[in-house]
Design a protein around this motif. Structure first.
Motif, PDB file in Angstrom:
ATOM      1  N   LEU A  18      -0.453   9.073   8.660  1.00 26.86           N
ATOM      2  CA  LEU A  18      -0.133   9.403  10.048  1.00 26.86           C
ATOM      3  C   LEU A  18       0.811   8.377  10.655  1.00 26.86           C
ATOM      4  CD1 LEU A  18      -3.576  10.634  11.418  1.00 26.86           C
ATOM      5  CD2 LEU A  18      -1.543  12.014  10.951  1.00 26.86           C
ATOM      6  N   GLY A  19       0.676   7.110  10.268  1.00 24.03           N
ATOM      7  CA  GLY A  19       1.625   6.116  10.746  1.00 24.03           C
ATOM      8  C   GLY A  19       3.040   6.417  10.288  1.00 24.03           C
ATOM      9  N   LEU A  52      11.839   4.681   7.533  1.00 25.93           N
ATOM     10  CA  LEU A  52      11.853   4.647   6.071  1.00 25.93           C
ATOM     11  C   LEU A  52      11.271   3.339   5.545  1.00 25.93           C
ATOM     12  CD1 LEU A  52      15.305   6.322   5.342  1.00 25.93           C
ATOM     13  CD2 LEU A  52      13.027   7.334   5.172  1.00 25.93           C
ATOM     14  N   GLU A  53      11.457   2.251   6.278  1.00 32.01           N
ATOM     15  CA  GLU A  53      10.839   0.990   5.876  1.00 32.01           C
ATOM     16  C   GLU A  53       9.319   1.077   5.971  1.00 32.01           C
ATOM     17  OE1 GLU A  53       9.543  -2.728   4.850  1.00 32.01           O
ATOM     18  OE2 GLU A  53      11.366  -1.636   4.294  1.00 32.01           O
ATOM     19  N   ILE A  54       8.819   1.721   7.022  1.00 34.69           N
ATOM     20  CA  ILE A  54       7.370   1.927   7.149  1.00 34.69           C
ATOM     21  C   ILE A  54       6.854   2.736   5.971  1.00 34.69           C
ATOM     22  CG2 ILE A  54       5.604   3.107   8.532  1.00 34.69           C
ATOM     23  CD1 ILE A  54       7.256   2.321  11.019  1.00 34.69           C
ATOM     24  N   LEU A  55       7.597   3.758   5.582  1.00 35.84           N
ATOM     25  CA  LEU A  55       7.199   4.608   4.457  1.00 35.84           C
ATOM     26  C   LEU A  55       7.114   3.795   3.167  1.00 35.84           C
ATOM     27  CD1 LEU A  55       8.497   8.177   3.751  1.00 35.84           C
ATOM     28  CD2 LEU A  55       8.498   6.506   1.925  1.00 35.84           C
ATOM     29  N   VAL A  75       3.393   1.862   0.474  1.00 33.48           N
ATOM     30  CA  VAL A  75       3.044   1.787  -0.950  1.00 33.48           C
ATOM     31  C   VAL A  75       2.767   0.343  -1.342  1.00 33.48           C
ATOM     32  CG1 VAL A  75       3.809   2.286  -3.291  1.00 33.48           C
ATOM     33  CG2 VAL A  75       4.451   3.828  -1.417  1.00 33.48           C
ATOM     34  N   ARG A  76       3.650  -0.570  -0.946  1.00 36.39           N
ATOM     35  CA  ARG A  76       3.463  -1.988  -1.288  1.00 36.39           C
ATOM     36  C   ARG A  76       2.176  -2.531  -0.679  1.00 36.39           C
ATOM     37  NH1 ARG A  76       8.858  -2.165   0.628  1.00 36.39           N
ATOM     38  NH2 ARG A  76       8.179  -3.379   2.454  1.00 36.39           N
ATOM     39  N   LEU A 135      -3.618  10.836  -0.902  1.00 38.92           N
ATOM     40  CA  LEU A 135      -3.387  11.897   0.076  1.00 38.92           C
ATOM     41  C   LEU A 135      -3.464  11.394   1.506  1.00 38.92           C
ATOM     42  CD1 LEU A 135      -5.419  14.774  -1.600  1.00 38.92           C
ATOM     43  CD2 LEU A 135      -2.934  14.689  -1.305  1.00 38.92           C
ATOM     44  N   ALA A 136      -4.116  10.263   1.726  1.00 38.48           N
ATOM     45  CA  ALA A 136      -4.214   9.692   3.067  1.00 38.48           C
ATOM     46  C   ALA A 136      -3.104   8.681   3.336  1.00 38.48           C
ATOM     47  CB  ALA A 136      -5.569   9.016   3.254  1.00 38.48           C
ATOM     48  N   CYS A 137      -2.297   8.432   2.326  1.00 41.88           N
ATOM     49  CA  CYS A 137      -1.238   7.423   2.417  1.00 41.88           C
ATOM     50  C   CYS A 137       0.070   8.059   1.939  1.00 41.88           C
ATOM     51  CB  CYS A 137      -1.617   6.208   1.582  1.00 41.88           C
ATOM     52  SG  CYS A 137      -3.236   5.509   2.018  1.00 41.88           S
ATOM     53  N   VAL A 138       0.955   7.258   1.388  1.00 41.10           N
ATOM     54  CA  VAL A 138       2.179   7.807   0.813  1.00 41.10           C
ATOM     55  C   VAL A 138       1.951   8.187  -0.641  1.00 41.10           C
ATOM     56  CG1 VAL A 138       4.583   7.329   0.213  1.00 41.10           C
ATOM     57  CG2 VAL A 138       3.699   6.613   2.438  1.00 41.10           C
TER      58      VAL A 138
END
Length: 326
Positions: free
Chosen positions: A49-50, A108-111, A115-116, A148-151
């Motif tokens: 959601l973020g 895009l940086e948030i995306l 993962v990191r 599924l709750a993240c990227v």
């Protein structure tokens, strides 16, 4: 497979309402479409959601300048309990003065950072669990805090993935997560794809799994962490924390720093989303309660800080039960 991404000027996301039977993708080109996807839980999970909030701002400032303020306000309020949504909106919006390209770059940086960050917190969570329990560790989890709750990686399930990589994961007990069955539909689907042995149980059986010694730890995600260490997560989390305390089992919360909300002094200051009564009185298309039955469909509950053994983020370990505060 990424749960949410940006492709050719549009948001692309897994439609989580179709799982586990139908794996389909959404292509979202307007903020209004995004708000609808969030409200009906096609896009869900605090970190996702973020990302969605930030990408939604990028859509709004690029394509809908005349309605921008209205649409961004609606986006920010689409899920009031999960703080990551507003966090993502506000972070992208802070770049508005630098133009639409800067807003998109921030989104895009948030995306990519998701993962990191989730990999980092997963390693920290696995390290901590292995300090407090001998492997292989049997774990109980609630709702869905996986890829599924993240990227693409996961928070609570990310911890389990690291344990599995280290040969230290035993069996996973998955609460069904009524009324929308995120555990039954989503977590079991992810665990099966990962080849992790698991057993599904009804929510009411969750505390008994701990009492019987079938699971030696609880690992969950969070939708918000208050400044005093209270944890707001999917309804049903609080009973697990009580049972874990009674059983002497570690209760670990895995969540990124973006989920910590210093503006909320304690859990009782957080608005708890109340969802559509139909979610309670229907299972699929089947009505399971008499017409006119009153409902209270609380989507989240508050686990007091003194029941939270540890919170792991990408940066640190916090032990609320020892009085440490975020």
């Amino acid at each position: 497979m990424r749960t949410i991404d940006w492709r050719d000027g549009r948001i692309v996301a897994v439609d989580q309402t179709g799982l586990p039977h139908d794996v389909r993708m959404l292509e979202i080109g307007t903020t209004a479409e995004l708000v609808d996807a969030i409200k009906r839980l096609a896009i869900r999970g605090a970190p996702a959601l973020g990302v969605a909030g930030a990408l939604g701002v990028a859509l709004a400032v690029r394509d809908e300048p005349e309605d921008r303020d209205r649409d961004i306000k609606a986006l920010r309020a689409a899920r009031p309990t999960a703080v990551n949504l507003a966090w993502g909106v506000d972070r992208a919006l802070a770049r508005l003065g630098d133009g639409p390209d800067a807003v998109l770059a921030e989104a895009l940086e948030i995306l990519e950072a998701d993962v990191r960050d989730n990999r980092a917190l997963a390693r920290r969570g696995a390290d901590w669990l292995l300090e407090h329990a001998a492997g292989p560790i049997d774990v109980q989890t609630h709702c869905n805090a996986g890829g599924l709750a993240c990227v693409e990686w996961g928070t609570a399930l990310g911890v389990l993935r690291v344990l599995r990589e280290r040969g230290a994961l035993g069996h996973v007990y998955v609460d069904e997560t009524r009324p929308l069955l995120q555990g039954a539909r989503l977590t079991t689907w992810e665990l099966a794809r990962l080849g992790i042995a698991h057993t599904l149980v009804v929510d009411a059986a969750g505390p008994s799994i701990l009492a019987r010694g079938l699971a030696g730890a609880v690992v969950v995600g969070a939708d918000r962490v208050a400044a005093n260490g209270d944890v707001i997560n999917k309804v049903g989390t609080y009973p697990l924390a009580l049972a874990a305390a009674r059983a002497g089992a570690p209760f670990l919360v895995a969540a990124p720093e973006s989920t910590i909300d210093p503006a909320s002094p304690a859990g009782d200051a957080v608005e708890i989303e109340v969802r559509d009564p139909d979610e309670l009185v229907h299972i699929g298309q089947t009505v399971v309660a008499p017409p006119g039955t009153a409902t209270l469909n609380l989507a989240f509950d508050v686990t007091p800080a003194d029941l939270v053994t540890a919170i792991v983020t990408e940066r640190r370990l916090i032990r609320p039960a020892r009085g440490e505060r975020p």
